[in-house]
Design a protein around this motif. Structure first.
Motif, short mmCIF file in Angstrom:
data_model
loop_
_atom_site.label_atom_id
_atom_site.label_comp_id
_atom_site.label_asym_id
_atom_site.label_seq_id
_atom_site.Cartn_x
_atom_site.Cartn_y
_atom_site.Cartn_z
N ARG A 182 -7.24 6.45 -1.35
CA ARG A 182 -6.58 6.38 -0.05
C ARG A 182 -5.62 5.21 -0.03
O ARG A 182 -5.85 4.20 -0.71
N ASN A 188 -3.33 2.76 2.74
CA ASN A 188 -2.99 2.44 4.12
C ASN A 188 -1.63 1.79 4.08
O ASN A 188 -1.46 0.68 3.56
N GLU A 211 0.54 6.55 8.54
CA GLU A 211 -0.15 5.27 8.35
C GLU A 211 -1.18 5.34 7.23
O GLU A 211 -1.38 4.39 6.49
N LYS A 262 -5.53 -5.43 -1.34
CA LYS A 262 -4.39 -5.59 -0.43
C LYS A 262 -3.16 -6.06 -1.19
O LYS A 262 -3.24 -6.99 -1.99
N ILE A 295 -2.88 -1.41 1.92
CA ILE A 295 -4.19 -1.49 1.26
C ILE A 295 -4.38 -0.27 0.36
O ILE A 295 -4.06 0.86 0.77
N TYR A 298 -7.22 1.89 -1.76
CA TYR A 298 -8.66 2.11 -1.92
C TYR A 298 -8.88 2.64 -3.33
O TYR A 298 -8.47 3.75 -3.64
N LEU A 327 -11.40 -2.27 -1.80
CA LEU A 327 -10.12 -2.36 -1.09
C LEU A 327 -9.27 -3.44 -1.72
O LEU A 327 -9.72 -4.56 -1.91
N PHE A 359 -12.64 11.30 8.89
CA PHE A 359 -13.55 11.18 10.02
C PHE A 359 -13.08 11.93 11.25
O PHE A 359 -13.82 12.06 12.22
N THR A 360 -11.84 12.46 11.24
CA THR A 360 -11.40 13.27 12.37
C THR A 360 -12.01 14.67 12.31
O THR A 360 -12.04 15.38 13.31
N LYS A 409 0.27 0.84 6.62
CA LYS A 409 0.56 -0.18 7.66
C LYS A 409 0.12 -1.56 7.19
O LYS A 409 0.82 -2.54 7.34
N HIS A 410 -1.10 -1.64 6.60
CA HIS A 410 -1.58 -2.94 6.14
C HIS A 410 -1.45 -3.11 4.64
O HIS A 410 -1.93 -4.09 4.09
#
Lengths: 242, 246
Positions: A170, A172, A224, A18, A177, A179, A16, A234-235, A174-175
């Motif tokens: 991936r 993110n 997001e 940032k 990040i 991957y 990860l 994971f959904t 919002k934060h």
């Protein structure tokens, strides 16, 4: 580092990264820099301005940003020039892209020849006198000198190294990040430079990148989390092979 | 008694008895799965927060039951090369390792006189079902010594029926003392560093006392090794119960 699973059930390790307060600081034209392309100076993480003299703050004052811990250059074509002062976000990269990551490796201090260069050393027993991890011979008789660049003990680590061709799985938004597949040089929480990959196999892999960069105040509203097509989210229910 | 109207006093039924059920009033036992507790280190807590969001998301879709080291589980995984495309394995959990999404547990069973151990990842998408057949704890945190114990302690029937359990019962602790095969063992389990309470050592006294030579009694007073997780656990439990309760 974290595990990530694909839709076929294979596991990959992911690092990860940032994106913390990155801004464009200055535009250097091709003639000024003397290179083949124009350059953009980009600054990283925010840091206190009190530990450096005022003369070092000029670049940051021009751009109107607080002092950054690290300033790097990116070689940029003329159609990708960005105004100094614009913030850069993780959404600049998209899943499915390939990147190169550069960072300073973990410093190991002064190390011997076995750890630093992988020499085999000498046997532990059978009469060896005080010689178990020494380099042995350093040159031949005919050369009558030691060549420049001979592998010898010295300070190991704490130099810039790059991992090429890492896939972005991936993002993110919002934060901020990213991957990134596999491991990356440097210790945890160290500063890292992420560029589009220069490897010839990944030259045309970017389908619709945000060009010149992703602007937060633009019209685009991103979800997001942005996933690559092959990632198991994971959904979804558990993987079954039909 | 003096009656109000001259009529006999109205019949007052006796007050209803208040039944205080002491069993249900006991504090609800909270179980926080050990992979949620972040290890001690210099990583940014944001990383653990993001990992926890993924773990919670997976738990919403797939039920990971509460289990401890020493409970018997049955795990069905997807297998592209099997005829039914799925694979069921029953075994006793000997070890739970890893933190975050990479948390694993090892199941052991003896099938046709061959000891088999399989290490499963809790959050892997190939796992289709985890069933707890027998929920119980043992005296130790990991049961790796079952490799050197007699095979009868690791054999479990593959078609075992799940043992029924009331919700409010305490988790039973199986205090069985396991008998070992003759030495040599894979590890010297009599040494105090493993601190094993579940083995019936049949070694002579002088060997047990010689093993105490390797004891490090100062370790329990070492303050730098202390890692107090109570406050972290509270926060994580609150977050979990909010998210999974939705």
């Amino acid at each position: 580092m974290m595990p990530i699973w694909t839709k076929s059930g294979e596991k990959h390790a992911v690092t990860l990264l940032k994106v913390q307060d990155c801004t464009v600081l200055r535009y250097v034209s091709k003639e000024e820099s003397g290179g083949k392309t124009a350059k953009l100076l980009v600054g990283g993480k925010n840091v206190s301005p009190f530990s450096k003299p005022e003369s070092a703050h000029e670049i940051f004052k021009e751009a109107g940003v607080p002092r950054k811990q690290k300033v790097t250059t990116f070689n940029v074509t003329d159609d990708a020039i960005i105004k100094p002062g614009t913030p850069l976000y993780a959404a600049h990269f998209r899943p499915g892209q390939f990147v190169d990551v550069t960072a300073k490796t973990i410093g190991k201090g002064f190390q011997g020849v076995v750890k630093r260069w992988g020499f085999k050393g000498q046997p532990a027993s059978h009469g060896q006198t005080k010689t178990h991890r020494r380099p042995g011979a350093i040159s031949t008789n005919k050369a009558s000198k030691v060549y420049r660049g001979k592998k010898m003990p010295g300070k190991m680590g704490n130099i810039y190294r790059t991992s090429f061709g890492l896939k972005v799985w991936r993002i993110n938004t919002k934060h901020d990040i990213i991957y990134v597949n596999g491991s990356v040089p440097g210790h945890t929480n160290c500063l890292v430079k992420v560029r589009d990959s220069k490897l010839p196999t990944y030259k045309d892999c970017n389908k619709n990148p945000p060009f010149p960069t992703f602007f937060a105040d633009g019209d685009e509203e991103l979800p997001e989390d942005l996933f690559d097509e092959e990632i198991f989210q994971f959904t979804d229910p558990s993987v079954t092979f039909a | 008694r003096v009656s109000s109207d001259g009529k006999p006093p109205k019949f007052q039924p006796p007050p209803k008895p208040v039944i205080i059920d002491r069993k249900t009033q006991k504090e609800e036992s909270r179980f926080l799965s050990p992979e949620f507790i972040p290890p001690r280190g210099r990583t940014d807590p944001l990383k653990y927060y993001i990992e926890r969001k993924d773990m919670i998301q997976r738990r919403k879709v797939f039920n990971i039951p509460e289990f401890y080291v020493g409970s018997v589980l049955a795990v069905t995984t997807a297998n592209p090369y099997a005829s039914d495309k799925s694979n069921r394995f029953v075994g006793i959990c000997i070890q739970r390792g890893g933190k975050g999404l990479g948390a694993t547990f090892v199941l052991r069973n003896v099938i046709e006189d061959q000891g088999v151990e399989i290490c499963y990842e809790l959050y892997s998408p190939r796992i289709q079902a985890i069933e707890v057949l027998k929920l119980e704890k043992r005296l130790d945190e990991n049961l790796l010594y079952l490799r050197d114990a007699l095979p009868e302690y690791s054999t479990f029937d593959v078609n075992m029926k799940p043992v029924p359990r009331m919700d409010h019962e305490e988790i039973p602790v199986n205090k069985v003392q396991v008998r070992m095969k003759p030495k040599p063992w894979s590890k010297r389990w009599e040494r105090p560093k493993y601190n094993i309470k579940g083995i019936k050592f049949e070694l002579p006294e002088h060997k047990m006392q010689a093993a105490q030579k390797w004891s490090q009694p100062w370790l329990e007073f070492d303050m730098l090794r202390e890692y107090d997780t109570s406050k972290i656990e509270e926060k994580i439990w609150k977050e979990l119960s909010e998210e999974l309760g939705k």
